[in-house]
Design a protein around this motif. Structure first.
Motif, PDB file in Angstrom:
ATOM      1  N   TYR A 105      13.369   2.211  -4.910  1.00 32.11           N
ATOM      2  CA  TYR A 105      12.912   3.604  -4.882  1.00 32.11           C
ATOM      3  C   TYR A 105      12.115   3.926  -6.142  1.00 32.11           C
ATOM      4  O   TYR A 105      11.045   4.549  -6.085  1.00 32.11           O
ATOM      5  N   GLU A 109       8.017   4.660  -6.048  1.00 40.19           N
ATOM      6  CA  GLU A 109       7.670   6.032  -6.428  1.00 40.19           C
ATOM      7  C   GLU A 109       7.243   6.884  -5.228  1.00 40.19           C
ATOM      8  O   GLU A 109       6.161   7.477  -5.206  1.00 40.19           O
ATOM      9  N   PRO A 110       8.074   6.956  -4.190  1.00 41.28           N
ATOM     10  CA  PRO A 110       7.703   7.754  -3.020  1.00 41.28           C
ATOM     11  C   PRO A 110       7.662   9.245  -3.345  1.00 41.28           C
ATOM     12  O   PRO A 110       8.448   9.742  -4.158  1.00 41.28           O
ATOM     13  N   LYS A 111       6.732   9.941  -2.712  1.00 44.59           N
ATOM     14  CA  LYS A 111       6.610  11.383  -2.865  1.00 44.59           C
ATOM     15  C   LYS A 111       6.516  12.004  -1.480  1.00 44.59           C
ATOM     16  O   LYS A 111       6.057  11.359  -0.535  1.00 44.59           O
ATOM     17  N   PRO A 112       6.966  13.252  -1.324  1.00 43.77           N
ATOM     18  CA  PRO A 112       6.933  13.906  -0.009  1.00 43.77           C
ATOM     19  C   PRO A 112       5.550  13.813   0.630  1.00 43.77           C
ATOM     20  O   PRO A 112       4.531  14.032  -0.025  1.00 43.77           O
ATOM     21  N   MET A 114       4.197  11.055   1.851  1.00 43.47           N
ATOM     22  CA  MET A 114       3.662   9.691   1.834  1.00 43.47           C
ATOM     23  C   MET A 114       4.035   8.954   3.116  1.00 43.47           C
ATOM     24  O   MET A 114       5.014   9.275   3.784  1.00 43.47           O
ATOM     25  N   CYS A 134      13.801  10.931   0.020  1.00 44.75           N
ATOM     26  CA  CYS A 134      12.508  11.604  -0.096  1.00 44.75           C
ATOM     27  C   CYS A 134      11.934  11.860   1.295  1.00 44.75           C
ATOM     28  O   CYS A 134      12.127  11.054   2.216  1.00 44.75           O
ATOM     29  N   VAL A 136       9.551  11.253   3.300  1.00 41.38           N
ATOM     30  CA  VAL A 136       8.436  10.349   3.580  1.00 41.38           C
ATOM     31  C   VAL A 136       8.492   9.898   5.034  1.00 41.38           C
ATOM     32  O   VAL A 136       9.520  10.023   5.700  1.00 41.38           O
ATOM     33  N   ASP A 180       0.578   4.547   2.058  1.00 44.09           N
ATOM     34  CA  ASP A 180       0.619   4.731   0.605  1.00 44.09           C
ATOM     35  C   ASP A 180       1.400   3.620  -0.079  1.00 44.09           C
ATOM     36  O   ASP A 180       1.259   3.422  -1.289  1.00 44.09           O
TER      37      ASP A 180
END
Length: 335
Positions: A105, A109-112, A114, A134, A136, A180
């Motif tokens: 994780y 670096e997952p972000k909403p 993605m 997250c 994603v 991503d």
């Protein structure tokens, strides 16, 4: 010593071992989550890595072959198949009160919002954790319809954010620049064309996207013919290619990935993880894989320097933000 003193000593030893175990895993966690720049590796392949690319070429009929009894992946792992099953031999961290895939994780670096792609998802443990942490969207790929059914049940809670398809990831045809991040945990060894596999990942990644690969084994530091032949026997039995960090970086750099980061943990470190010990016992006694018995013989007759230094590699490659489109893979393996 009286009984109370003996009891206190035993309790003290148990507590001490528990603390040391967790300190070891925390150190491994820090190492994996802080990979090094790969500028110093992948510039050239050693003799055995070059031979590996020629002699360890999987055949078309290797699809789903998983051991020397010609059983399929589903045949082998049928007894080890549920929503909680984890197929990875080395998950960080595995200290008490921590969650598997926390290291992945941090690296991804997952972000909403993605969109992620997992190649070789197993029972979906990694995707489930990432989606739980997250908001994603994740597309998982497996060549096992049984695994896919497990994943669908497990992913139902996400309301369509996480999905799974059954396909051979060597023939996967998805839109360019549509993800991503792409990740593969202990599955890249099944590809039949490493160059095409990596080029496809480059093509499917959006500029700035991340490719995260975790892979056990490699010939990075193989120096003896006897060791190469021993590992070849294991490949012949299991058809899993040991793709080390040096080979991966060597193949990734011409595609344009920059930066490329890596971390190699020697066998003596990752072999002590609880997840690996579980798998070792599982493979031999529950799944009754003759392949694993053969692996024990290989380890016994192979150089202990090679065995215990054999790496478990984590490689993180980033597609530059200015990059677009897919570069063609190298026409031939480079030495």
């Amino acid at each position: 010593m009286d009984a109370v003193s003996i009891l206190l000593s035993v309790v003290g030893i148990i507590i001490g071992l528990f603390v040391l175990y967790n300190l070891l895993h925390y150190a491994l966690f820090l190492a994996v989550t802080h990979p090094r720049d790969a500028g110093g590796i992948g510039r050239e392949l050693n003799e055995f890595e070059r031979r590996q690319l020629v002699e360890w070429t999987p055949r078309a009929d290797d699809f789903l072959k998983h051991d020397d009894e010609h059983r399929t992946y589903d045949d082998v792992f049928g007894a080890y198949r549920d929503e909680q099953a984890n197929y990875s031999t080395c998950v960080f961290p595995r200290a008490a009160f921590t969650q598997p895939y926390e290291a992945e994780y941090l690296l991804l670096e997952p972000k909403p919002g993605m969109r992620l792609l997992e190649l070789g998802c197993g029972s979906g443990a990694a995707a489930h954790y990432l989606a739980s942490r997250c908001d994603v969207e994740i597309l998982c790929v497996t060549n096992s319809s049984v695994q896919a059914d497990i994943c669908r049940r497990k992913f139902a809670e996400f309301g369509g954010r996480v999905s799974v398809i059954v396909a051979d990831f060597d023939s996967l045809d998805l839109a360019s620049e549509s993800f991503d991040a792409v990740y593969a945990f202990e599955s890249i060894g099944y590809t039949k064309d490493l160059d095409v596999w990596l080029a496809r990942c480059w093509r499917m990644l959006r500029p700035g996207g991340r490719l995260l690969i975790r892979t056990p084994g490699g010939l990075d530091h193989c120096r003896r013919e006897e060791d190469f032949r021993s590992v070849t026997a294991f490949f012949d039995n299991w058809r899993y290619n040991f793709v080390g960090a040096n080979l991966l970086v060597h193949k990734m750099r011409p595609l344009g990935f920059d930066p490329i980061l890596y971390r190699r943990l020697p066998f003596w470190a990752w072999g002590l993880t609880w997840n690996y010990i579980q798998h070792m016992l599982l493979w031999k006694y529950r799944l009754k894989m003759r392949t694993f018995v053969e692996l024990e013989r290989i380890i016994w007759r192979t150089s202990k320097v090679f065995v215990f230094g054999n790496p478990y590699s984590t490689v993180l490659a980033i597609k530059p933000a200015a990059a677009s489109g897919a570069r063609p893979p190298p026409e031939a393996p480079q030495g």
